[in-house]
Design an enzyme around this catalytic site. Structure first.
Site, PDB file in Angstrom:
ATOM      1  N   THR A 155       0.864  -1.182   0.000  1.00 39.42           N
ATOM      2  CA  THR A 155       0.000   0.000   0.000  1.00 39.42           C
ATOM      3  C   THR A 155       0.898   1.229   0.000  1.00 39.42           C
ATOM      4  O   THR A 155       1.594   1.504   0.980  1.00 39.42           O
ATOM      5  CB  THR A 155      -0.922   0.022   1.230  1.00 39.42           C
ATOM      6  OG1 THR A 155      -1.761  -1.140   1.208  1.00 39.42           O
ATOM      7  CG2 THR A 155      -1.804   1.270   1.233  1.00 39.42           C
TER       8      THR A 155
ATOM      9  N   LYS B 185      -7.678   0.876  -2.610  1.00 37.58           N
ATOM     10  CA  LYS B 185      -7.223   0.516  -1.269  1.00 37.58           C
ATOM     11  C   LYS B 185      -7.454   1.663  -0.299  1.00 37.58           C
ATOM     12  O   LYS B 185      -7.782   1.451   0.879  1.00 37.58           O
ATOM     13  CB  LYS B 185      -5.737   0.132  -1.300  1.00 37.58           C
ATOM     14  CG  LYS B 185      -5.151  -0.228   0.073  1.00 37.58           C
ATOM     15  CD  LYS B 185      -5.846  -1.422   0.706  1.00 37.58           C
ATOM     16  CE  LYS B 185      -5.313  -1.738   2.096  1.00 37.58           C
ATOM     17  NZ  LYS B 185      -3.965  -2.330   2.097  1.00 37.58           N
TER      18      LYS B 185
ATOM     19  N   LYS C 223       0.293   5.273   8.436  1.00 37.69           N
ATOM     20  CA  LYS C 223       0.938   5.480   7.137  1.00 37.69           C
ATOM     21  C   LYS C 223      -0.111   5.483   6.033  1.00 37.69           C
ATOM     22  O   LYS C 223      -0.121   6.359   5.153  1.00 37.69           O
ATOM     23  CB  LYS C 223       1.986   4.397   6.895  1.00 37.69           C
ATOM     24  CG  LYS C 223       2.747   4.490   5.583  1.00 37.69           C
ATOM     25  CD  LYS C 223       2.149   3.655   4.462  1.00 37.69           C
ATOM     26  CE  LYS C 223       2.306   2.172   4.715  1.00 37.69           C
ATOM     27  NZ  LYS C 223       1.820   1.341   3.569  1.00 37.69           N
TER      28      LYS C 223
END
Length: 288
Positions: free
Chosen positions: A97, A172, A240
């Protein structure tokens, strides 16, 4: 069966690479901590390499599952990077990701060398990786996706092309945005039940059968109520991801007020020492 390289053997990559080997593929692995790659070879067979470039020699497909933008650049670029060793016509599949910006940057680099590129972030957590039941959301040229999808199926419950390069990462982000609000809502519900003196098990038994039900509720309510947070995806990684979401939201003009708020709640969890706790630890803020 294909010749493959797998770069990154963390809690997700280790079992994913194992599924590929179990399907009969010829797999070479690389991990920054070499002992982890040695352990994987001991468990699954195959081979390990000292650099990404060595790992990808002769590979039809290269899968990566590393930590962040900088980690991905480090395994792709430079003299010892994957792109330097991949043959024209091979396909690079990124399961990390990362930001849409680094995805576009690396896809351009790959394209210039005649390498296919599919951004393919995953959802399903450590259990999904171990059980081969991940959701894989892909971006890239249709031809590259069509080549990679049968290989990805080794660890996928569902694998879909969402659009051109970058569409997988944007999807995502949708996933992480949805999870952030959901886990906070579940945390508040369970903490409320505890403070109200209700039997949490009975509460979940009833409400999970209605509109409030979710995977998180069914699979995490017991450990959340018990204050146990050692079940996979860490708070540091979630922050993150949420930073990526918030930056992309600013770029496209999409308001994310709840996501921004929950990101700060995860910051509170980090201040409590919960950097490596899993994402269900949001409840810890409410019950301390």
């Amino acid at each position: 069966m294909a010749k493959l390289a797998f770069l990154g053997l963390g809690v997700m990559g280790y079992p994913m690479a194992g599924h590929l080997k179990a399907k009969g593929h010829d797999v070479t692995v690389y991990n920054r901590t070499a002992s982890r790659a040695d352990a994987w070879v001991a468990d699954h067979g195959g081979a390990r390499a000292d650099t990404p470039r060595q790992a990808v020699a002769g590979a039809d497909f290269v899968m990566a599952c590393v930590g962040n933008d900088d980690d991905l650049r480090s395994v792709c670029l430079g003299q010892d990077g994957a792109f330097a060793g991949m043959a024209e016509g091979a396909v690079f599949v990124d399961h990390t990701t990362v930001s849409a910006a680094v995805t576009r940057e690396l896809a351009d680099e790959a394209g210039g060398a005649g390498i296919g590129y599919v951004d393919a972030p995953i959802s399903g957590g450590q259990a999904g990786a171990e059980n081969g039941q991940l959701s894989v959301m892909c971006g890239g040229a249709q031809a590259d996706f069509d080549l990679a999808a049968p290989v990805i199926d080794a660890y996928a419950k569902i694998c879909r092309r969402m659009g051109d390069v970058g569409a997988g990462q944007m999807t995502k982000m949708c996933n992480q945005i949805a999870i952030a609000g959901l886990v906070q809502g579940l945390s508040e519900s369970l903490a409320f039940a505890q403070k109200a003196g209700l039997d949490v098990e009975k509460v979940v038994e009833v409400i999970s059968q209605g509109a409030a039900g979710s995977w998180q509720m069914v699979n995490r309510h017991k450990t959340m109520a018990a204050g146990q947070f050692d079940h996979g995806f860490a708070v540091d990684w979630m922050r993150k991801d949420l930073a990526i979401c918030l930056a992309a939201a600013d770029e496209i003009g999409a308001p994310l007020p709840v996501t921004a708020l929950v990101d700060q709640f995860y910051k509170d969890v980090q201040a409590m020492g919960g950097n490596r706790w899993d994402t269900s630890s949001l409840i810890a803020r409410l019950t301390r």
